[in-house]
Design an enzyme around this catalytic site. Structure first.
Site, short mmCIF file in Angstrom:
data_model
loop_
_atom_site.label_atom_id
_atom_site.label_comp_id
_atom_site.label_asym_id
_atom_site.label_seq_id
_atom_site.Cartn_x
_atom_site.Cartn_y
_atom_site.Cartn_z
N ASN A 55 -3.31 -9.24 -33.14
CA ASN A 55 -2.50 -9.35 -32.50
C ASN A 55 -2.01 -8.81 -31.56
O ASN A 55 -0.71 -8.46 -31.36
CB ASN A 55 -1.27 -9.81 -33.69
CG ASN A 55 -1.11 -8.65 -34.84
OD1 ASN A 55 -1.28 -7.48 -34.31
ND2 ASN A 55 0.06 -8.91 -35.28
N LYS B 98 6.39 11.24 11.77
CA LYS B 98 6.24 10.01 11.29
C LYS B 98 7.50 9.28 11.45
O LYS B 98 8.13 9.60 10.63
CB LYS B 98 5.38 9.94 9.69
CG LYS B 98 4.67 8.69 9.95
CD LYS B 98 4.43 8.22 8.62
CE LYS B 98 3.34 9.68 8.62
NZ LYS B 98 2.28 9.36 6.90
#
Length: 341
Positions: free
Chosen positions: A30, A207
């Protein structure tokens, strides 16, 4: 990593021959987990080594002697974290004296701020869960942001692997020919560390993102003349897919005539084909560490081990010595390829 650390602890007489205790983990049908500590830890000073790995890294060395390929393929970061918490709870229930979680790569390390509405600061949650499970201390390497140390509601020691990588470059390359390049403003800090340690020039990319739906564009390279005729090295704290890195490398080569020779990062997350993507741009070598199980080293990828650094910190924590003094001795903690041959 636990085996490597135990081996490195042998350099300290009082810890020589220290055995590695591996918990026995059972995965039920499980999907529940059961963790059993294989020996008495009553009153012991326990260091639990568990990095934030997933199935990508499992094939590169997560418990290969105990985990079948089928189980490794099912390993997820969430299961890794749950196993860590259950193990801490088992150690606390077994009356361990002190529990230190050694997480070379801290889980959810990039989720360190609330950068949009209604989101979790998950790095903070990870520290809280470790504390609630019963941990007393955290030992990690190069957090993405220093504020994460403030999120952890217990003692937290952060080690720095950058000096080890810088030492690798100093020993293996002619650093007089190298120039360091920071691909954005956020990379200036780490770039400065390497430029100062290697005594080489540093350039910085300007950038900018012109619109919200566009990728950032490198508008200029500040200090380009200082590095133009050098072998360019880019350093980062981690690389995920390599997409941002490869775009920057291509833009530098096509727009400024700057071919990148070396790429380095502390944490080799390397999702998918990140390594191949970077090498296909013409990069000569990638240098990283083993905070996560890295791909197999070869002539174009080198792995600098942080095991000796972590072992020194574990020794100092265990013997109540200063961890800070390790930073003044890091050159001696560099591990060469011949040290264990």
């Amino acid at each position: 990593m636990g085996t490597k650390i135990c081996r490195e602890l042998g350099q300290f007489p009082q810890l020589k021959g220290l055995p590695l205790c591996e918990p026995h983990v059972i995965r039920f049908a499980n999907e529940n987990l059961k963790v059993k500590i294989g020996e008495s830890v009553r009153g012991a000073d326990v260091f639990l080594v568990q990095t934030a790995a997933n199935a990508i890294h499992a094939a590169a060395g997560v418990n290969p002697e105990n985990v079948s390929p089928q189980e490794a393929a099912r390993l997820t970061l969430s299961e890794n974290l749950l196993e860590l918490l259950i193990t801490v709870d088992a150690l606390r229930g077994a009356s361990a004296g002190r529990i230190t979680v050694v997480a070379p790569y801290f889980p959810y390390v990039r989720s360190d701020k609330k950068d949009e509405p209604r989101v979790s600061i998950t790095a903070r949650l990870m520290g809280q869960l470790m504390r609630e499970a019963g941990a007393d201390r955290v030992l990690t390497v190069n957090l993405h942001a220093m504020q994460i140390m403030g999120f952890v509601p217990m003692a937290c020691d952060q080690l720095d692997a950058n000096p080890l990588i810088a030492e690798y470059f100093r020993r293996n390359y002619d650093v007089s020919k190298i120039g360091v390049l920071a691909t954005d403003a956020g990379g200036v800090k780490i770039g400065t560390v390497y430029a100062e340690r290697l005594n080489v020039p540093l350039a910085v990319c300007d950038k900018r993102r012109w619109t919200d739906n566009e990728d950032p564009e490198i508008r200029a390279v500040i200090g380009i003349e200082e590095i133009r005729d050098r072998e360019i090295a880019i350093f980062d704290d981690e690389i995920l897919t390599g997409g941002t890195m490869t775009r920057a490398i291509s833009a530098l080569k096509e727009g400024f005539g700057l071919p990148v020779s070396y790429v380095s990062c502390v944490h080799p997350v390397f999702a998918g084909n990140a390594v191949d993507r970077i090498l296909e741009t013409g990069v000569r070598r990638i240098v990283t560490t083993d905070t996560l199980p890295a791909p197999q080293a070869n002539d174009r990828l080198h792995v600098v081990s942080v095991a000796r650094l972590l072992a020194a910190a574990i020794h100092n924590i265990h013997t109540n010595m200063s961890v800070t003094q390790i930073f003044r001795e890091q050159d001696s903690l560099f591990e060469t390829e011949d040290d264990h041959s």
